[in-house]
Write a protein that holds these residues in place. Structure first.
Motif, PDB file in Angstrom:
ATOM      1  N   PRO A   1       0.823  -1.216   0.000  1.00  6.55           N
ATOM      2  CA  PRO A   1       0.000   0.000   0.000  1.00  6.55           C
ATOM      3  C   PRO A   1       0.855   1.264   0.000  1.00  6.55           C
ATOM      4  O   PRO A   1       1.862   1.354   0.694  1.00  6.55           O
ATOM      5  CB  PRO A   1      -0.810  -0.147   1.291  1.00  6.55           C
ATOM      6  CG  PRO A   1      -0.939  -1.627   1.465  1.00  6.55           C
ATOM      7  CD  PRO A   1       0.381  -2.186   1.007  1.00  6.55           C
ATOM      8  N   VAL A   2       0.428   2.245  -0.788  1.00  2.33           N
ATOM      9  CA  VAL A   2       1.188   3.472  -0.975  1.00  2.33           C
ATOM     10  C   VAL A   2       1.054   4.374   0.260  1.00  2.33           C
ATOM     11  O   VAL A   2       0.035   4.353   0.952  1.00  2.33           O
ATOM     12  CB  VAL A   2       0.701   4.196  -2.257  1.00  2.33           C
ATOM     13  CG1 VAL A   2      -0.704   4.752  -2.092  1.00  2.33           C
ATOM     14  CG2 VAL A   2       1.667   5.292  -2.693  1.00  2.33           C
ATOM     15  N   LEU A   3       2.110   5.129   0.534  1.00  2.00           N
ATOM     16  CA  LEU A   3       2.080   6.104   1.625  1.00  2.00           C
ATOM     17  C   LEU A   3       2.107   7.509   1.027  1.00  2.00           C
ATOM     18  O   LEU A   3       2.598   7.713  -0.082  1.00  2.00           O
ATOM     19  CB  LEU A   3       3.296   5.919   2.536  1.00  2.00           C
ATOM     20  CG  LEU A   3       3.385   4.590   3.292  1.00  2.00           C
ATOM     21  CD1 LEU A   3       4.727   4.484   4.014  1.00  2.00           C
ATOM     22  CD2 LEU A   3       2.236   4.454   4.298  1.00  2.00           C
ATOM     23  N   GLY A   4       1.602   8.473   1.806  1.00  2.00           N
ATOM     24  CA  GLY A   4       1.623   9.865   1.374  1.00  2.00           C
ATOM     25  C   GLY A   4       2.880  10.563   1.857  1.00  2.00           C
ATOM     26  O   GLY A   4       3.673  10.007   2.630  1.00  2.00           O
ATOM     27  N   ALA A   5       3.067  11.817   1.429  1.00  2.00           N
ATOM     28  CA  ALA A   5       4.267  12.581   1.765  1.00  2.00           C
ATOM     29  C   ALA A   5       4.413  12.829   3.266  1.00  2.00           C
ATOM     30  O   ALA A   5       5.511  13.046   3.766  1.00  2.00           O
ATOM     31  CB  ALA A   5       4.233  13.915   1.027  1.00  2.00           C
ATOM     32  N   ASP A   6       3.304  12.796   3.990  1.00  2.00           N
ATOM     33  CA  ASP A   6       3.355  13.062   5.430  1.00  2.00           C
ATOM     34  C   ASP A   6       3.603  11.788   6.248  1.00  2.00           C
ATOM     35  O   ASP A   6       3.479  11.795   7.465  1.00  2.00           O
ATOM     36  CB  ASP A   6       2.025  13.714   5.881  1.00  2.00           C
ATOM     37  CG  ASP A   6       0.818  12.858   5.520  1.00  2.00           C
ATOM     38  OD1 ASP A   6       0.960  11.962   4.653  1.00  2.00           O
ATOM     39  OD2 ASP A   6      -0.260  13.071   6.097  1.00  2.00           O
ATOM     40  N   GLU A   7       3.958  10.715   5.575  1.00  2.00           N
ATOM     41  CA  GLU A   7       4.125   9.447   6.295  1.00  2.00           C
ATOM     42  C   GLU A   7       5.524   8.865   6.131  1.00  2.00           C
ATOM     43  O   GLU A   7       5.709   7.649   6.220  1.00  2.00           O
ATOM     44  CB  GLU A   7       3.093   8.432   5.767  1.00  2.00           C
ATOM     45  CG  GLU A   7       1.658   8.862   6.006  1.00  2.00           C
ATOM     46  CD  GLU A   7       0.650   7.918   5.380  1.00  2.00           C
ATOM     47  OE1 GLU A   7       0.003   7.172   6.122  1.00  2.00           O
ATOM     48  OE2 GLU A   7       0.518   7.929   4.138  1.00  2.00           O
ATOM     49  N   LEU A   8       6.511   9.710   5.895  1.00  2.00           N
ATOM     50  CA  LEU A   8       7.850   9.210   5.585  1.00  2.00           C
ATOM     51  C   LEU A   8       8.714   8.975   6.815  1.00  2.00           C
ATOM     52  O   LEU A   8       9.792   8.389   6.716  1.00  2.00           O
ATOM     53  CB  LEU A   8       8.572  10.186   4.648  1.00  2.00           C
ATOM     54  CG  LEU A   8       7.848  10.530   3.341  1.00  2.00           C
ATOM     55  CD1 LEU A   8       8.706  11.436   2.470  1.00  2.00           C
ATOM     56  CD2 LEU A   8       7.469   9.269   2.577  1.00  2.00           C
ATOM     57  N   ASP A   9       8.238   9.431   7.962  1.00  2.00           N
ATOM     58  CA  ASP A   9       9.041   9.262   9.166  1.00  2.00           C
ATOM     59  C   ASP A   9       8.775   7.889   9.786  1.00  2.00           C
ATOM     60  O   ASP A   9       8.344   7.775  10.927  1.00  2.00           O
ATOM     61  CB  ASP A   9       8.707  10.382  10.169  1.00  2.00           C
ATOM     62  CG  ASP A   9       9.716  10.409  11.302  1.00  2.00           C
ATOM     63  OD1 ASP A   9      10.857   9.937  11.099  1.00  2.00           O
ATOM     64  OD2 ASP A   9       9.351  10.883  12.400  1.00  2.00           O
ATOM     65  N   VAL A  10       9.024   6.872   8.995  1.00  2.00           N
ATOM     66  CA  VAL A  10       8.763   5.517   9.461  1.00  2.00           C
ATOM     67  C   VAL A  10       9.973   4.646   9.136  1.00  2.00           C
ATOM     68  O   VAL A  10      10.568   4.769   8.064  1.00  2.00           O
ATOM     69  CB  VAL A  10       7.466   4.948   8.809  1.00  2.00           C
ATOM     70  CG1 VAL A  10       7.535   4.969   7.290  1.00  2.00           C
ATOM     71  CG2 VAL A  10       7.160   3.535   9.289  1.00  2.00           C
TER      72      VAL A  10
ATOM     73  N   THR B   1      -4.806  -0.585  -5.178  1.00  2.00           N
ATOM     74  CA  THR B   1      -6.032   0.131  -5.516  1.00  2.00           C
ATOM     75  C   THR B   1      -6.667   0.745  -4.268  1.00  2.00           C
ATOM     76  O   THR B   1      -7.010   1.927  -4.238  1.00  2.00           O
ATOM     77  CB  THR B   1      -7.039  -0.832  -6.193  1.00  2.00           C
ATOM     78  OG1 THR B   1      -6.389  -1.422  -7.316  1.00  2.00           O
ATOM     79  CG2 THR B   1      -8.295  -0.108  -6.646  1.00  2.00           C
ATOM     80  N   HIS B   2      -6.822  -0.081  -3.245  1.00  2.00           N
ATOM     81  CA  HIS B   2      -7.409   0.439  -2.002  1.00  2.00           C
ATOM     82  C   HIS B   2      -6.621   1.631  -1.465  1.00  2.00           C
ATOM     83  O   HIS B   2      -7.191   2.645  -1.064  1.00  2.00           O
ATOM     84  CB  HIS B   2      -7.423  -0.664  -0.933  1.00  2.00           C
ATOM     85  CG  HIS B   2      -8.407  -1.761  -1.202  1.00  2.00           C
ATOM     86  ND1 HIS B   2      -9.744  -1.533  -1.409  1.00  2.00           N
ATOM     87  CD2 HIS B   2      -8.248  -3.106  -1.270  1.00  2.00           C
ATOM     88  CE1 HIS B   2     -10.369  -2.693  -1.599  1.00  2.00           C
ATOM     89  NE2 HIS B   2      -9.487  -3.662  -1.529  1.00  2.00           N
ATOM     90  N   SER B   3      -5.300   1.488  -1.456  1.00  2.00           N
ATOM     91  CA  SER B   3      -4.494   2.534  -0.819  1.00  2.00           C
ATOM     92  C   SER B   3      -4.417   3.805  -1.667  1.00  2.00           C
ATOM     93  O   SER B   3      -4.423   4.916  -1.130  1.00  2.00           O
ATOM     94  CB  SER B   3      -3.090   2.003  -0.494  1.00  2.00           C
ATOM     95  OG  SER B   3      -2.422   1.621  -1.672  1.00  2.00           O
ATOM     96  N   PHE B   4      -4.335   3.650  -2.980  1.00  2.65           N
ATOM     97  CA  PHE B   4      -4.339   4.843  -3.842  1.00  2.65           C
ATOM     98  C   PHE B   4      -5.664   5.590  -3.683  1.00  2.65           C
ATOM     99  O   PHE B   4      -5.690   6.820  -3.615  1.00  2.65           O
ATOM    100  CB  PHE B   4      -4.144   4.458  -5.320  1.00  2.65           C
ATOM    101  CG  PHE B   4      -2.692   4.362  -5.766  1.00  2.65           C
ATOM    102  CD1 PHE B   4      -1.845   3.399  -5.243  1.00  2.65           C
ATOM    103  CD2 PHE B   4      -2.179   5.226  -6.720  1.00  2.65           C
ATOM    104  CE1 PHE B   4      -0.523   3.292  -5.658  1.00  2.65           C
ATOM    105  CE2 PHE B   4      -0.860   5.132  -7.145  1.00  2.65           C
ATOM    106  CZ  PHE B   4      -0.025   4.164  -6.619  1.00  2.65           C
TER     107      PHE B   4
END
Lengths: 162, 446
Positions: free
Chosen positions: B296-305, B412-415
């Motif tokens: 599942p894809v992540l957004g720009a605000d979720e990179l601190d992982v 698909t779900h994550s996009f």
């Protein structure tokens, strides 16, 4: 009278190869050698002619239908004679992010073929990921891998193909 | 190869790029096969315990604990046991195993020898994707060297234990990376996944107990013995030992394979000078797929992982095969998902109806939306089709025999969850808002 499938030299290569392949599996599991045997046949003939499939099936002690079933499942086997050069262009996500779609369009124009078409010299195919995502865009020509392709680099590669 | 951001030296990739790194001579000079020597002095059960203690987890995608997997093989089976190496690296965004096979194949062969001895395996098949011509040549040369040096063959490093290792090349089917499809393919059949249970550890190749391990997993095994399981475990987190290879591609300045600490974050991977060196000038991250195209894809605000199994699971995504694909803010998410969906439609084996029918249906809908022909209701339809293949969440509970269905539905779900506004804009404007430049900053090939 039909022409023999192999020349004497090809026959020798096939016989040695098939014996080696079969030796890698338990004696009651000869059929496991199907993928390497089809690869061997294709290496020798450039594709999988029907009489070749029958021969492979005979050596592996399965029906010709079984050989055809396997051959038709995998994209790397050619059930029809392809062009001299099979050009597989990856347009998956990482490659497209580095211009693969435009590279394919350039190739289509240059070769005078749409993806999926063939002539005597070239078969052009849009393919799935070739595991070169970090050095995109990439393509393979008859299994030879080319990556980090620029227009100039691609032109130079094509110019070398006789 | 650069050191990791957290001060851990690379172990898998240490020799990449060095002269003749793929030869036995080079490998031995670097301490190669010392781990095998140590393992051969141990009882098989103790070897498996050592791997369990190391917290080594499978690097192919699922991240299952390696020692635990090995312990499932029945010890009292009268049937021969097999080891199958999964080198069918085909997940878009993933290209790490290729480097191991090309630059340091003996590291994997040493892992094969240790695993085989621990499991009572006398025959190992290394299954490489068919397109890997050069990696297969390097790997076969290494196998030949190992036979010649008495590492493989009648006596395993001089010990009274026969081990044979054969290389098999696939023929271009992504599904054969699924472990049971791989076994079917190894048996000379089309790659149709098998129902589980029974699991391969009990009923695998030729109906015999079989362990299927990824190339990187096996290349990691020698280090558990040369450095010790405690050392290896401490390199990582409580649940994931060691380092890992991540593959960085897409809209970053320096794509490549990097060996990182499990504590390295996605943001560090993208922006750190040791790794991706940031985004193209003037552009920002829009989205990141963190573990191969199925994650599942992540957004720009979720990179601190952290780039680690458990941390990414918390974000409802996965570390998967280590394939990180970055998309910048000039990239069309509809077109990106269309390309990913097309891959799964192309690679579905066709055995299960939801996957066979659903994956092309997703692709058709996405094409329609991207080409400006989308209608109100198409987004809901897309979501419903994806749900019929595999609902979301939770991850990994689809309606198909194998996880390819999940892999096709999760993107698909994550996009749709994170970028629904872009899908809506396509339908509203009856065109792609990115026009003929949907592929971000590097998409204009020259």
């Amino acid at each position: 009278m039909a022409e023999p499938l192999f020349t004497p030299e090809e026959q020798k290569k096939f016989d040695a190869g098939i014996a080696e392949i079969i030796s890698h599996y338990p004696s009651d599991r000869k059929s496991a050698g199907m993928l390497p045997a089809l690869r061997l046949l294709q290496e020798i003939k450039g594709w999988l002619p029907p009489e070749g499939l029958r021969l492979v099936a005979k050596h592996l002690e399965v029906t010709p239908e079984r050989a055809y079933e396997v051959a038709s499942f995998y994209v790397m086997y050619h059930l029809k004679k392809p062009g001299k050069y099979v050009v597989d262009v990856c347009t998956n996500l990482s490659c497209s992010l580095w211009g693969a779609e435009k590279m394919l369009a350039y190739l289509e124009e240059k070769l005078g073929l749409k993806a999926g078409e063939a002539n005597e010299k070239f078969t052009l195919r849009e393919t799935e990921c070739l595991a070169s995502c970090g050095t995109a865009p990439c393509l393979q020509i008859n299994e030879d891998h080319h990556e980090s392709l620029t227009r100039a680099k691609l032109d130079a590669i094509l110019a070398k193909l006789s | 190869m650069a050191s990791t951001a957290k001060g851990i030296d690379p172990i898998i990739s240490a020799a990449w790029g060095k002269p003749q790194s793929w030869t036995l001579d080079s490998y031995k000079k670097r301490g190669g096969y010392e781990g095998l020597k140590k393992a051969l002095e141990m009882q098989p059960a103790a070897i498996i315990d050592e791997v369990k203690k190391s917290n080594l987890r499978g690097r192919g995608g699922a991240g299952f604990p390696t020692g635990l997997k090995w312990s499932f093989v029945p010890k009292d089976s009268p049937k021969p046991k097999y080891l199958a190496v999964n080198g069918d690296e085909s997940e878009p965004g993933t290209f790490k195993d290729r480097y191991i096979l090309e630059d340091d194949p003996h590291m994997m062969l040493e892992g094969i020898a240790i695993a085989s001895y621990a499991l009572g395996v006398h025959t190992c098949y290394v299954y490489l994707r068919g397109e890997f011509k050069f990696p297969a040549e390097r790997c076969q040369a290494a196998i030949d060297e190992a036979y010649k040096a008495g590492i493989f063959g009648k006596k395993l490093m001089g010990k009274d234990y026969e081990l044979n290792c054969y290389l098999v090349r696939g023929a271009g089917a992504y599904i054969c990376g699924e472990e049971t499809a791989l076994l079917e393919s190894l048996e000379g059949k089309k790659g149709w996944p098998r129902l589980k249970p029974p699991f391969p550890a009990v009923v695998g190749l030729f109906g015999s107990p079989t362990v299927v391990n990824n190339v990187e997993t096996l290349a990691s095994v020698p280090h558990v013995f040369t450095g010790g399981s405690d050392w290896y475990a401490k390199l990582g987190t409580d649940k994931s030992g060691g380092t890992r290879l991540v593959c960085l591609s897409g809209s970053v300045n320096r794509p490549g394979v990097y060996e990182v600490s499990m504590f390295t974050t996605l943001a560090e991977l993208i922006y750190d000078d040791k790794y991706g060196r940031g985004m193209p000038a003037g552009r920002k991250v829009k989205a990141v797929i963190p573990g191969g195209s199925s994650a599942p894809v992540l957004g720009a605000d979720e990179l601190d992982v952290a780039m680690e199994f458990e941390a990414l699971k918390v974000k409802q995504t996965m570390a998967g095969s280590g394939g990180v694909i970055v998309m910048d803010d000039a990239t069309c998410m509809v077109r990106s998902l269309w390309r990913v969906a097309r891959f799964y439609a192309e690679e579905s084996c066709g055995q299960c109806t939801p996957c066979r029918e659903g994956t092309p249906w997703q692709t058709r809908l996405l094409r329609k939306i991207e080409e400006g022909r989308g209608e109100p209701g198409d987004i809901d339809m897309l979501s419903n089709v994806a749900s019929s293949i595999a609902p979301y969440p939770p991850i990994g509970l689809g309606n198909t025999i194998c996880a390819l269905g999940d892999a096709a539905a999760l993107p698909t779900h994550s996009f749709l969850m994170r970028f629904k506004d872009e899908f809506e804009a396509h339908i509203r404007e009856k065109r792609c808002p990115f026009g003929d430049k949907p592929w971000g900053s590097f998409g204009d090939w020259s």
